[in-house]
Design an enzyme around this catalytic site. Structure first.
Site, short mmCIF file in Angstrom:
data_model
loop_
_atom_site.label_atom_id
_atom_site.label_comp_id
_atom_site.label_asym_id
_atom_site.label_seq_id
_atom_site.Cartn_x
_atom_site.Cartn_y
_atom_site.Cartn_z
N SER A 143 0.84 -1.22 0.00
CA SER A 143 0.00 0.00 0.00
C SER A 143 0.87 1.26 0.00
CB SER A 143 -0.98 0.00 1.17
OG SER A 143 -0.30 0.07 2.40
N ASN A 144 2.01 1.22 0.68
CA ASN A 144 2.91 2.39 0.64
C ASN A 144 3.54 2.53 -0.75
OD1 ASN A 144 3.16 4.05 3.03
ND2 ASN A 144 3.72 2.19 4.10
N ASN A 158 13.38 4.26 5.57
CA ASN A 158 12.36 3.31 6.00
C ASN A 158 11.19 4.08 6.59
OD1 ASN A 158 11.22 0.73 6.78
ND2 ASN A 158 11.90 1.14 8.86
N HIS A 169 8.26 3.72 9.47
CA HIS A 169 7.96 2.92 10.66
C HIS A 169 6.68 3.45 11.30
CE1 HIS A 169 8.76 0.37 14.10
NE2 HIS A 169 8.47 1.39 14.88
N THR A 228 20.10 2.66 9.47
CA THR A 228 21.47 2.42 9.94
C THR A 228 21.52 0.97 10.42
OG1 THR A 228 20.87 3.12 12.17
CG2 THR A 228 21.79 4.82 10.72
N ASP A 231 15.49 0.69 13.39
CA ASP A 231 14.63 1.87 13.65
C ASP A 231 15.35 2.93 14.48
OD1 ASP A 231 12.58 0.57 12.28
OD2 ASP A 231 11.82 -0.38 14.10
N GLN A 252 -1.79 4.16 8.61
CA GLN A 252 -1.47 3.84 7.21
C GLN A 252 -1.81 5.01 6.28
OE1 GLN A 252 -3.48 0.06 6.83
NE2 GLN A 252 -1.62 -1.07 7.38
#
Length: 196
Positions: free
Chosen positions: A12-13, A109, A111, A143, A147, A173
């Site tokens: 979905s992202n 990323n 999160h 890294t 997270d 979301q």
């Protein structure tokens, strides 16, 4: 700016990124490929529907870690696209340190919590069970610590009395689908300034 997306799930992202890209919202970003460690991941179908190369990378499904052999394959495949940015959009594997170093400063990323709170798995449920009144999502640099990289952007989400875990998940979301494309657009802009 060449961009590669990695994901393991519904995508979905990735879909939100591709929609933004379709609407020319991502500046000079070129989405070169979408890769998944799961052969039947919905994210690969999302890539197909936008005409983006979709590739499955064979990885051990029982381990969260990527073996050195898998890491080599992943590196070779990603390198083919000369990425300036690698976006983890629901990628459930832990990237090896040597891979992160090879692409230092180029991996981001998303999160589903306001980092540094609730790092790691099941972040939405843990925050909800904890009774937080404000949660949200974070885009951060990747890294070697999970997270833990520099926070690039965050979007807060208010938890109401009437919210369930499902409704909070949906709100987060929805926030992710706005935040991640916005960050990519900004990175693309900065990239253009550096290369002009």
């Amino acid at each position: 700016m060449n961009c590669v997306i990695l994901g393991s799930g519904k995508g979905s992202n990735a879909e939100a990124i591709l929609k933004a890209w379709n609407q020319q919202f991502l500046g000079n970003t070129k989405i070169k490929a979408i890769l998944s460690d799961k052969p039947d991941a919905q994210i690969l179908k999302v890539a197909d529907s936008f005409g983006i190369p979709a590739r499955h990378i064979n990885m051990d499904q029982d381990s969260a870690y990527i073996s050195s052999e898998e890491s080599k394959t992943l590196f070779e495949i990603i390198n083919e696209y000369s990425p300036n940015l690698i976006v983890l959009a629901g990628f459930m594997k832990i990237l090896p340190v040597n891979f992160i170093y090879k692409f230092k400063g180029q991996i981001i990323n998303i999160h589903p919590s306001l980092l540094p709170s609730f790092k790691g798995l099941n972040a939405i449920k843990r925050a909800f069970d904890h009774g937080v009144k404000i949660t949200g999502c974070t885009v951060h640099m990747v890294t070697e610590k999970i997270d833990d990289g520099k926070i690039i952007a965050q979007a807060p989400v208010r938890v109401m009395e009437t919210d369930s875990l499902e409704s909070v998940t949906q709100k987060i979301q929805a926030a992710e689908h706005v935040l991640l494309p916005t960050v990519i657009a900004k990175i693309s802009q900065e990239y253009s300034h550096h290369t002009e």
